[in-house]
Scaffold this motif. Structure first.
Motif, PDB file in Angstrom:
ATOM      1  N   THR A   1       3.141  -0.052  -6.760  1.00  0.00           N
ATOM      2  CA  THR A   1       2.598  -0.541  -7.914  1.00  0.00           C
ATOM      3  C   THR A   1       2.050   0.751  -8.608  1.00  0.00           C
ATOM      4  O   THR A   1       2.232   0.872 -10.076  1.00  0.00           O
ATOM      5  CB  THR A   1       1.310  -1.389  -7.667  1.00  0.00           C
ATOM      6  OG1 THR A   1       1.790  -2.362  -6.928  1.00  0.00           O
ATOM      7  CG2 THR A   1       0.480  -1.564  -9.141  1.00  0.00           C
ATOM      8  N   THR A   2       1.738   1.730  -7.947  1.00  0.00           N
ATOM      9  CA  THR A   2       1.390   2.988  -8.644  1.00  0.00           C
ATOM     10  C   THR A   2       2.310   3.699  -9.372  1.00  0.00           C
ATOM     11  O   THR A   2       2.378   3.992 -10.770  1.00  0.00           O
ATOM     12  CB  THR A   2       0.869   3.847  -7.638  1.00  0.00           C
ATOM     13  OG1 THR A   2      -0.285   3.433  -6.793  1.00  0.00           O
ATOM     14  CG2 THR A   2       0.350   5.506  -8.080  1.00  0.00           C
TER      15      THR A   2
ATOM     16  N   GLY B   1       0.880  -1.063   0.052  1.00  0.00           N
ATOM     17  CA  GLY B   1      -0.133  -0.017   0.050  1.00  0.00           C
ATOM     18  C   GLY B   1       0.728   1.250  -0.015  1.00  0.00           C
ATOM     19  O   GLY B   1       0.314   2.497   0.101  1.00  0.00           O
TER      20      GLY B   1
END
Ligand SMILES: Nc1ncnc2c1ncn2[C@@H]1O[C@H](COP(=O)(O)OP(=O)(O)O)[C@@H](O)[C@H]1O
Ligand SMILES: [Mg+2]
Lengths: 299, 358
Positions: free
Chosen positions: B44-45, B40
Motif C-alpha cells: 500500500t505504501t 505489512g
C-alpha cells in the motif's frame, strides 16, 4: 427531529422506518411522562395564558377572558424590531460559532484517535464554570475601567475609554463565547465519522483542498452543521441573562422583554404571547430546514 | 517499451517503522503490474507513493518522465480504486463517476458523454441514479472502477480491490479487470496478498517482503525461477533444501543435498560454491514404480499419502532421511498408485532444481 442529533447521518430511502413495539413504549414511558408533565402541559398553559388579559385594577392578576390584544401588541413595530434584532444577533452568533467552531471541530475530529479526547476536554473544561461567572469575566475585560481599555490607554492607542460594553457587539460576543461548544461538539461528531478514504478519493480525483472541502467534506458533515446551528441559534434568540449582562438594557432582546413581562412589568399574558410566537417561529424554522430530497443529479 | 512510473531508490519510514527500503521499480506503459506480498510488506505504501498520499523519505518518484516526488495527489495524472471503494455517499452513481471530470472543469456535454459511455462499459446501465447505499458490493466495485478510469489516468492504482467480494464474484472480476485493462490500454498497478490473483492477472509481478523487493518478473518466471527463498516459499508449495556445491561439469553443478543425496543442477548464471539453498517443486519430482532412465534418479519411501482428486499429495523420505513433498498427478485411469511404506523411484530434471539467492 432525528436529524438534530449530533452526527446522525442523512437518512436514505434504503433504511426502513421502525416504530417502537410494546417493550419500546414501556422503555420510553418515563421520558414521555417527563416531557408531557414538564414540556407539553406548561407549553399549553403558556398558550392559554397568551389569550388572557391583565386585570387593569390589579396588575399582575390574570383575567381569564379570551382576547387577542396581546398578539396585536406583539406585532407593534417596537416589538417586531426587538424580535428582528434578536433573530439577527442569534443568527450572527450561530454563523460566528460555525466559522470558528468548524475548523476546531475538524482539527479535533481528524487528530490521532488517542489525542481526540484530550482535545475535546480542552474545549469543554472552561465550560465547567458557571456561564454567569464567565460572562462577568468579559465584563471585567471590556468595561470602561476594564482590562482592554487599560491596555489601550496605557499604550497610548486611545486617550478616552472605548465603549465595548453594552453594544450589540458585546451581546453577540457573549453569546458566541457561551455557545461555541454547542457548535463544536455535533460537528466533531460528524467529522470523526468521516471516512479518511473519502477525502483521499476527492484529492485523487483532482479536487484541490477547497473543492474537497466544498464538494465532499462539508456535505458529509452537514448533519453536524445543522445540529450545531440549531443548538446555538435557538437558545441564542431568547437568551436573556447574557444579553442583559453584556447589553445592559441598551440592546433590548426578545428574551429580556419576555422576562420583564413576567417580572417587573407584571404582564404575564403578553410575555406568554411573545413566547408563543417564538415557539411558532421555531416550528416554522424546523419545517423549513427539514432535510428533503437529496441534491439533484448533474443532468 | 516506455517507462510510465519509476520508483528510484525509494525508502519510506514512519517514525521508527521502515515501510520501504531502497526500492527500485520500473513500470512500463500499458502493462498490468502487481505488487504481491504478505500483509505489512509495504504494498500500500508503494501505491500511496505513486498516488501522492505519501512522500518518500528518500528517493524519487517519476511519472511519465516527470519528477512528481513533491506533487500533491490532485496534480498527478493517476487514479486509484480504493479497497473500501470510497464512493461519495451523498452523490448518485452518475455524480460519483462525473466527479473527477467536474474537478478537471471539462465541458458539461463532454462530461456527460464520457460518463454515459463508461457506465455502459462497466455495465452499470439503469443504476446511474442510485445512491451508493443502494448498490451491492460488486456494483460498488464497478462504480469505483468507472469513477477512476473515466478520468483516463496515465496509471490506475488498485489496492486489493477484490478482497471485499465473495469468492465467485472475485473470480469473475479478475477476468473483467484484465479484459478492461486490455481494452483501455491503461497501465494498471494492482496490489494483492493473494498469489493466485497475482498469477492469474499480471503481466509482471513485484514480489515484496519486509519493505524490500524480492523479485520482479512474469508469473511463470516467478513461479518456475524464484530468485529467493521467500519467493519460492510464498508462491506455491516447494521443498527448500540445504545443499553443498561439489563441483561443476559441462554446465551442470553437482550438489550434495541434506541427507547425502547427490543431484545435478543446471547452472544459470555464475555457478555458486559452498553452501546453497535449492528449491524443488513437488510437482517437478516424478515418481515411478521402476527405475526410470536419465539423471538425478533416487530411491525413497512413501511415508504419507493424501488423495486430492486431481493429484496425490505424497511425502517421501530418501535413504539419507531427507523428507520431500511430491505431487503425483492422476492423469490416466490406469494410473499407478503408491501406498504408504512402499518404495518408489524418483527423478527430478536438472532444470527443475532451482538455486535460491538471499
Ligand atoms: N501512516 C502510517 N503510519 C505508521 N506506520 C505505517 C503507516 N502506513 C503504513 N505503516 C507501516 O508500514 C508498513 C507497510 O505498510 P503497508 O504499506 O500498508 O503494507 P501492506 O499494504 O503491504 O499490507 C507496515 O509495517 C505498516 O504498519
Ligand atoms: Mg495494504
Amino acid at each position: 427531529m432525528g436529524y438534530l442529533l449530533p452526527g446522525s447521518s442523512t437518512p436514505t430511502s434504503a433504511t426502513p422506518r421502525r416504530t417502537p413495539g410494546p417493550a419500546g413504549w414501556l422503555l420510553l414511558s418515563p421520558l414521555l411522562l417527563w416531557l408531557g408533565l414538564f414540556v407539553v402541559v406548561p407549553t399549553l398553559l403558556l398558550v392559554i395564558l397568551s389569550f388572557c388579559s391583565r386585570d387593569p385594577d390589579a396588575p399582575g392578576r390574570v383575567l381569564y377572558a379570551f382576547t387577542l390584544e396581546n398578539y396585536v401588541r406583539a406585532f407593534q413595530p417596537t416589538y417586531l424590531k426587538i424580535l428582528g434584532s434578536s433573530l439577527l444577533y442569534a443568527f450572527l452568533t450561530a454563523i460566528l460559532c460555525l466559522v470558528m467552531g468548524y475548523p476546531v471541530a475538524y482539527f479535533i475530529g481528524r487528530a490521532p484517535e488517542g489525542r481526540r479526547n484530550t482535545l475535546l476536554a480542552l474545549v469543554m473544561i472552561p465550560f465547567w464554570t458557571s456561564f454567569l461567572i464567565r460572562t462577568y469575566a468579559w465584563v471585567t475585560i471590556l468595561s470602561n475601567q476594564g482590562f482592554l481599555n487599560g491596555i489601550l490607554q496605557a499604550s497610548g492607542l486611545t486617550s478616552a475609554p472605548v465603549d465595548f460594553m453594552y453594544t450589540p457587539g458585546a451581546v453577540v460576543l457573549g453569546l458566541v463565547y457561551n455557545y461555541l461548544p454547542f457548535m463544536i461538539l455535533p460537528i466533531y461528531g460528524s467529522v470523526e465519522k468521516l471516512d479518511q478514504s473519502l477525502i483521499e478519493a476527492a484529492y485523487d480525483l483532482g479536487a484541490r483542498p477547497w473543492s474537497a472541502l466544498v464538494e465532499v467534506i462539508l456535505p458529509l458533515t452537514r448533519p453536524g452543521i445543522v445540529a450545531g446551528f440549531f443548538l446555538v441559534f435557538v437558545p441564542s434568540i431568547a437568551m436573556f441573562a447574557i444579553t442583559t449582562l453584556m447589553g445592559g438594557g441598551a440592546v433590548p432582546t426578545v428574551g429580556e422583554v419576555i422576562q420583564k413581562q413576567f417580572t417587573a412589568a407584571r404582564h404575564a399574558p403578553f410575555g406568554a404571547a411573545l413566547g408563543t410566537l417564538l415557539l411558532l417561529l421555531f416550528f416554522a424554522g424546523l419545517w423549513a430546514t427539514k432535510p428533503r430530497r437529496e441534491p439533484e443529479p448533474i443532468d | 517499451m516506455n517507462t510510465m512510473v519509476l520508483l528510484e531508490n525509494v525508502s519510506k519510514r514512519f517514525g521508527s517503522t521502515v515501510a520501504l527500503q531502497e526500492v527500485n521499480i520500473e513500470i512500463f506503459a500499458g502493462e498490468f503490474l502487481t505488487f504481491l506480498g504478505p500483509s505489512g510488506c509495504g504494498k500500500t505504501t508503494c501505491l500511496r507513493l505513486i498516488s501522492g498520499f505519501e512522500r518518500p523519505s528518500t528517493g524519487r518518484v517519476i511519472l511519465d518522465g516527470r519528477d512528481v516526488t513533491g506533487d500533491p495527489p490532485y496534480l498527478r495524472d493517476v487514479n486509484q480504486v480504493f479497497q473500501t471503494y470510497a464512493l461519495f455517499p451523498h452523490l448518485s452513481v452518475r455524480d460519483n463517476i462525473a466527479f473527477g471530470l467536474r474537478m478537471k472543469k471539462l465541458p458539461l456535454a463532454e462530461t456527460r458523454e464520457r460518463v454515459d459511455k463508461i457506465i455502459e462499459v462497466v455495465s452499470l446501465d439503469g443504476l446511474a441514479d442510485r445512491k451508493p447505499s443502494q448498490l451491492s458490493g460488486g456494483q460498488k466495485q464497478r462504480v469505483a472502477l468507472a469513477r477512476a478510469v473515466v478520468c483516463q489516468p496515465k496509471v490506475l492504482l488498485l489496492d486489493e480491490p477484490l478482497s471485499a467480494l465473495d469468492a465467485k464474484l472475485r473470480h469473475q472480476m479478475r477476468l473483467e479487470l484484465k479484459s478492461l485493462q486490455k481494452r483501455l490500454g491503461i497501465t494498471f498497478v494492482f496490489v494483492t496478498h493473494d498469489q493466485e490473483e497475482a498469477l492469474a492477472m499480471s503481466d509482471r509481478i513485484v514480489v515484496m517482503n519486509l519493505g524490500r523487493v524480492e523479485q520482479i518478473g512474469g508469473a511463470t518466471e516467478i513461479y518456475h525461477r524464484p530468485a529467493t527463498r521467500f519467493v519460492a516459499s510464498f508462491i506455491g508449495d516447494t521443498n527448500i533444501v540445504e545443499a553443498e556445491v561439489l563441483g561443476t561439469d559441462d554446465g551442470k553443478i553437482l550438489c550434495r543435498l541434506e541427507g547425502g543425496l547427490q543431484v545435478l543442477v543446471r547452472a544459470r548464471n555464475a555457478p555458486p560454491d559452498g553452501k546453497i539453498l535449492v528449491s524443488l517443486r513437488p510437482e517437478k519430482i516424478r515418481i515411478h514404480k521402476t527405475r526410470p532412465p536419465g539423471e538425478n534418479v533416487f530411491r525413497a519411501t512413501v511415508i504419507s499419502e493424501v488423495f486430492k482428486g486431481a493429484v496425490d499429495d505424497l511425502t517421501l523420505r530418501t535413504e539419507g532421511g531427507l523428507e520431500l513433498g511430491v505431487l503425483d498427478t492422476n492423469e490416466g485411469s490406469d494410473e499407478v498408485e503408491f501406498d504408504v511404506g512402499e518404495d518408489a523411484w524418483c527423478r527430478i530434471h536438472p532444470d527443475d532444481v532451482i538455486i535460491l539467492g538471499g
